[in-house]
Each structure stands twice: as structure tokens, then as C-alpha cells.
Enzyme design. Structure first.
Site, PDB file in Angstrom:
ATOM      1  N   GLU A  85      -5.183   3.825   6.086  1.00 30.75           N
ATOM      2  CA  GLU A  85      -4.794   3.581   4.627  1.00 30.75           C
ATOM      3  C   GLU A  85      -5.058   4.855   4.017  1.00 30.75           C
ATOM      4  O   GLU A  85      -4.277   5.335   3.109  1.00 30.75           O
ATOM      5  CB  GLU A  85      -5.806   2.388   4.143  1.00 30.75           C
ATOM      6  N   SER A 119     -11.132  -0.714   3.339  1.00 32.18           N
ATOM      7  CA  SER A 119     -10.513  -0.601   4.374  1.00 32.18           C
ATOM      8  C   SER A 119      -9.896   0.582   5.025  1.00 32.18           C
ATOM      9  O   SER A 119      -9.354   1.482   4.064  1.00 32.18           O
ATOM     10  CB  SER A 119      -8.883  -1.775   4.338  1.00 32.18           C
ATOM     11  N   ARG A 132       0.687  -1.103   0.036  1.00 33.36           N
ATOM     12  CA  ARG A 132       0.107   0.089   0.075  1.00 33.36           C
ATOM     13  C   ARG A 132       0.860   1.290  -0.023  1.00 33.36           C
ATOM     14  O   ARG A 132       0.379   2.466   0.565  1.00 33.36           O
ATOM     15  CB  ARG A 132      -0.808   0.194   1.321  1.00 33.36           C
TER      16      ARG A 132
HETATM   17  N1  EPU Z   1     -11.467 -10.208   9.830  1.00 37.21           N
HETATM   18  C1  EPU Z   1     -12.164 -10.306  11.133  1.00 37.21           C
HETATM   19  N2  EPU Z   1     -13.233  -9.467  11.379  1.00 37.21           N
HETATM   20  C2  EPU Z   1     -13.722  -8.468  10.405  1.00 37.21           C
HETATM   21  C3  EPU Z   1     -12.905  -8.352   9.449  1.00 37.21           C
HETATM   22  C4  EPU Z   1     -11.889  -9.266   9.056  1.00 37.21           C
HETATM   23  O1  EPU Z   1     -12.121 -11.427  11.956  1.00 37.21           O
HETATM   24  O2  EPU Z   1     -14.590  -7.737  10.797  1.00 37.21           O
HETATM   25  C5  EPU Z   1     -10.618 -11.199   9.515  1.00 37.21           C
HETATM   26  C6  EPU Z   1     -10.991 -12.224   8.467  1.00 37.21           C
HETATM   27  O3  EPU Z   1     -11.768 -13.420   9.193  1.00 37.21           O
HETATM   28  C7  EPU Z   1      -9.938 -12.824   8.008  1.00 37.21           C
HETATM   29  C8  EPU Z   1      -8.988 -11.657   8.160  1.00 37.21           C
HETATM   30  O4  EPU Z   1      -9.560 -10.594   9.199  1.00 37.21           O
HETATM   31  O5  EPU Z   1      -9.303 -13.937   8.608  1.00 37.21           O
HETATM   32  C9  EPU Z   1      -8.499 -10.856   6.974  1.00 37.21           C
HETATM   33  O6  EPU Z   1      -9.651 -10.207   6.216  1.00 37.21           O
HETATM   34  P1  EPU Z   1     -10.006 -10.082   4.654  1.00 37.21           P
HETATM   35  O7  EPU Z   1      -9.591 -11.646   4.109  1.00 37.21           O
HETATM   36  O8  EPU Z   1     -11.265  -9.716   4.504  1.00 37.21           O
HETATM   37  O9  EPU Z   1      -8.736  -9.141   4.332  1.00 37.21           O
HETATM   38  P2  EPU Z   1      -8.327  -7.916   5.060  1.00 37.21           P
HETATM   39  O10 EPU Z   1      -7.175  -8.067   5.480  1.00 37.21           O
HETATM   40  O11 EPU Z   1      -9.340  -7.278   5.924  1.00 37.21           O
HETATM   41  C10 EPU Z   1      -7.075  -7.046   2.828  1.00 37.21           C
HETATM   42  C11 EPU Z   1      -7.078  -5.575   1.923  1.00 37.21           C
HETATM   43  C12 EPU Z   1      -8.500  -5.508   1.275  1.00 37.21           C
HETATM   44  C13 EPU Z   1      -8.548  -6.507   0.392  1.00 37.21           C
HETATM   45  C14 EPU Z   1      -8.724  -7.776   0.899  1.00 37.21           C
HETATM   46  C15 EPU Z   1      -8.435  -9.111   0.163  1.00 37.21           C
HETATM   47  C16 EPU Z   1      -5.959  -4.152   3.551  1.00 37.21           C
HETATM   48  C17 EPU Z   1      -5.868  -3.126   4.440  1.00 37.21           C
HETATM   49  N3  EPU Z   1      -7.026  -4.465   3.063  1.00 37.21           N
HETATM   50  O12 EPU Z   1      -8.438  -6.739   3.691  1.00 37.21           O
HETATM   51  O13 EPU Z   1      -8.073  -4.169   0.664  1.00 37.21           O
HETATM   52  O14 EPU Z   1      -9.567  -6.350  -0.706  1.00 37.21           O
HETATM   53  O15 EPU Z   1      -7.532  -7.834   1.957  1.00 37.21           O
HETATM   54  O16 EPU Z   1      -7.109  -9.109  -0.353  1.00 37.21           O
HETATM   55  O17 EPU Z   1      -4.720  -4.694   3.324  1.00 37.21           O
HETATM   56  C18 EPU Z   1      -8.610  -1.902   0.628  1.00 37.21           C
HETATM   57  O18 EPU Z   1      -7.411  -1.786   0.923  1.00 37.21           O
HETATM   58  O19 EPU Z   1      -9.341  -0.878   0.610  1.00 37.21           O
HETATM   59  C19 EPU Z   1      -9.234  -3.204   0.775  1.00 37.21           C
HETATM   60  C20 EPU Z   1     -10.442  -3.462   0.630  1.00 37.21           C
END
Ligand code: EPU
Length: 335
Positions: free
Chosen positions: A331, A235, A164
Site C-alpha cells: 500500500e 496496513s 486506495r
Molecule cells: N485479520 C487476521 N489476522 C490479522 C489481521 C486481520 O485474521 O493479523 C483478519 C481479521 O480478523 C478480519 C480481517 O482480517 O476478519 C480484516 O481485518 P480488519 O477489519 O482489521 O481490516 P483490514 O482489512 O486488515 C482495512 C484497511 C485499514 C482500515 C481497516 C478498517 C486496507 C489495506 N486496510 O484493514 O486501513 O483501518 O480496514 O476499515 O484496506 C491502512 O490502510 O493503513 C489501514 C489501517
């Protein structure tokens, strides 16, 4: 005239919070951009480049010039056996561009389907999702250097890409991205190891970029609000990187912690999990809220101000810091 005054920015951002730009311009070409930069009326005011407005939070009016590049051409510049080299204008819509590539059966960016924003913004902040970061597909970025008035080309190695971030967010901040040259691999190599994507395909392998795009779109629709219905910037926090020692310490405390070990004795924690663990998922503060389906997303429940969203973000940061000793970093760019 090309430069407008006192323009409301809410319609140009996905958060949709109110803020005015003293000056606002939407150049459709390099010539128009140069003319705007040479206009004596705005020569000495601060400048801000706005892409799709999907990664920015305005907490106040901007007393300067907002430039929203609108160069949107897509051109197949060259190809060899392995790659198509495609140049896209910075002002093109990111998800429309990906959908266009997928429709032409040009694989390479399908994992980044439905990410809101512009092509220029994608390159500046190195968008990433479902196992792919855009930097992996970039060859070169063409920019205008407003100081010299010259067009400069930066190879991907000069952009210092990381999670990022890029040089465009730091020492190369003054450069204005004009276009991005992508290398799209001709051979379709599905990348579906990201947990939820793997689950969507089971033991089957997708046969086309379109199939991957479809699966990504379905996952995103489940977890992320449609900015046309509910304002947000996706995010709100980056997933924090900590030492592995710290990760193990936190895991001892709560084995449900979601963490991914990285190289170099480090680890990335799921910020969404940390926020849910402090009980803030679904919480509301005035007109700002934490999205009930995904704690990493802050939303404008209707009529929120940027200051309200920021206040909620700070509350989350202190709760997570207090409970886990981890500092969450926003972010979006906060203005
Ligand atoms: N999780 C929770 N509770 C929540 C949300 C997430 O426990 O309310 C846990 C999920 O269960 C999972 C983990 O967190 O085990 C990761 O969640 P997820 O796979 O949805 O991905 P993320 O890390 O929350 C990142 C990016 C997203 C991107 C997704 C998919 C960042 C800050 N965000 O989200 O990017 O779409 O991975 O690759 O790195 C963005 O940057 O705006 C964005 C949406």
C-alpha cells in the site's frame, strides 16, 4: 532560504527509517510553493511531494526535491440545507482536521478518525476505514500544475477514485494538491455496519459523530501501533481483489478464509488473514517486524532501515504467493 539541503527524512515519516533528501522545502502558501518550483537550483531534479509521511517507505536517499506542503487553513466556503462545503489546506493534519469537525459537531468524516497523514495525502490515496472512503465526501480538489504554473480545479469525477487509489497516483502524478473541498452532510447518518463498529454499539445507535469517532479511535488503538511509539505505515499491503472463482477455490481449501464478495464476480480477501495463515504474524527480521496484534502492519522495531522492511515485505509476498497463489501489493509508496 526556503529550500534546505541534505535533510534527514526520518522525522517526517511514520516508519522513521533513515533517508536523506538532497533538497527539502515546506511551503506555507501557493506563492511559496511557486517560488520553490521556480528556483533554478532545483529546476531539473526529480520531485516528490510528502504529506504526513504515513504511507511511504524510503529504502534509499532521495536525490531530488522533497516538497512538504504546509497550507493548513480550514474554511467553511458555503452551505445549503443539506451540506456544509468546507475547504481544507493540503498540509493540514488529517486526524486533527477530523477531530476539529467532530468538535464542531460537523458529521461526515468521523469514521476516518485517527488515520495518520495529511489532508492532501488522504485525497491522493483515498483513505478508507470502517465503511467510509474519503472520496465519498470530496467535491473538488485544487492543485498546482507545475508544468504550466497554473492552479487547476478537479471535480471528484475527474479523480478516478477507487480502493486506495486515484488519478493522482497515475496520470495526474505531477499535480500538487493545494486544498480539498469537502461536502459534509448536515444530517448525522451514522455508518456503523462495519463489523467491529457494529459490535461496539450493539443494538444501540450512536447519537453523534463524537460517539462514532470515540468508537473508531478505540478500535484503531487496539489494532494499530501509535506511530510515535512504533514506526509503521498502517496496513503495509492492500487487501487483494481476486475472482469469485478463486475465492471459492481458496474457501474449499480453508473455510476460515476471510473474504468479502464484490460486484462483478470479484472478491476482496483480508490480507492480514493470509499473512497470519502463513505463520508470519509477530515474526521479526533484523529490526523490522510483523506487528503481533495485526499481521497487515509491518513495524520498525527500532533502528530498522527501509531495505530491511522491504526485505521482510518480500518474504511475506513470496510465502503468501506460494501458499495461496495470491500476489500481495504494497500500500505505501516505496522510494
Ligand atoms: N485479520 C487476521 N489476522 C490479522 C489481521 C486481520 O485474521 O493479523 C483478519 C481479521 O480478523 C478480519 C480481517 O482480517 O476478519 C480484516 O481485518 P480488519 O477489519 O482489521 O481490516 P483490514 O482489512 O486488515 C482495512 C484497511 C485499514 C482500515 C481497516 C478498517 C486496507 C489495506 N486496510 O484493514 O486501513 O483501518 O480496514 O476499515 O484496506 C491502512 O490502510 O493503513 C489501514 C489501517
Amino acid at each position: 532560504m526556503m529550500i534546505r539541503q541534505n535533510v534527514e527524512l526520518a522525522p517526517y515519516t511514520t516508519f522513521g527509517v533513515p533517508a536523506k533528501a538532497r533538497f527539502f522545502a515546506e511551503p506555507e502558501s501557493l506563492d511559496e510553493l511557486s517560488a520553490i518550483l521556480n528556483d533554478p537550483a532545483t529546476a531539473s531534479v526529480p520531485r516528490l511531494v510528502l504529506g504526513g509521511g504515513s504511507n511511504i517507505l524510503f529504502t534509499q536517499d532521495f536525490d531530488g526535491l522533497v516538497i512538504r506542503p504546509r497550507m493548513r487553513e480550514i474554511e467553511l466556503e458555503d452551505e445549503n440545507d443539506e451540506f456544509r462545503f468546507v475547504r481544507v489546506g493540503a498540509g493540514a493534519d488529517w486526524s486533527e482536521t477530523v477531530a476539529d469537525f467532530v468538535a464542531r459537531d460537523w458529521p461526515g468524516l468521523e469514521n476516518l478518525s485517527l488515520v495518520p497523514g495529511s489532508v492532501g495525502g488522504a485525497a491522493v490515496q483515498n483513505i478508507g476505514a470502517y465503511g467510509l472512503e474519503v472520496a465519498e465526501r470530496i467535491v473538488e480538489i485544487q492543485c498546482l500544475d507545475p508544468e504550466s504554473g497554473r492552479v487547476v480545479e478537479l471535480g471528484v469525477d475527474e479523480c478516478d477514485y477507487a480502493y486506495r487509489t486515484s488519478a493522482f497516483k497515475r496520470e495526474k502524478k505531477s499535480l500538487i494538491v493545494l486544498s480539498v473541498l469537502f461536502a459534509l452532510p448536515k444530517r448525522f447518518e451514522p455508518r456503523v455496519s462495519y463489523k467491529e463498529l457494529a459490535a461496539a454499539f450493539g443494538d444501540r445507535q450512536p447519537r453523534s459523530a463524537a460517539e462514532v469517532a470515540e468508537a473508531v479511535i478505540a478500535i484503531r488503538k487496539r489494532k494499530l501501533p501509535d506511530p510515535r511509539e512504533l514506526g509503521s505505515a498502517g496496513s503495509f499491503f492492500k487487501n487483494p481483489v481476486v475472482t469469485r472463482v478463486k475465492m471459492n477455490f481458496l474457501l474449499d481449501d480453508d473455510p476460515r478464509l476471510v473474504a468479502y464478495p464484490l460486484a462483478g464476480g470479484r472478491a476482496k480477501l483480508a490480507a492480514g488473514w493470509l499473512i497470519e495463515a502463513v505463520g508470519m504474524k509477530g515474526m521479526r527480521e533484523g529490526n523490522a517486524g510483523v506487528y503481533p496484534k495485526n499481521a497487515l502492519v509491518l513495524v520498525n522495531c527500532g533502528g530498522a532501515t527501509g531495505a530491511e522492511v522491504l526485505a521482510l515485505a518480500q518474504k511475506i509476498q513470496s510465502a503468501v504467493k506460494k501458499r495461496f497463489g495470491v500476489q500481495l501489493e504494497p500500500e505505501p509508496v516505496i522510494v
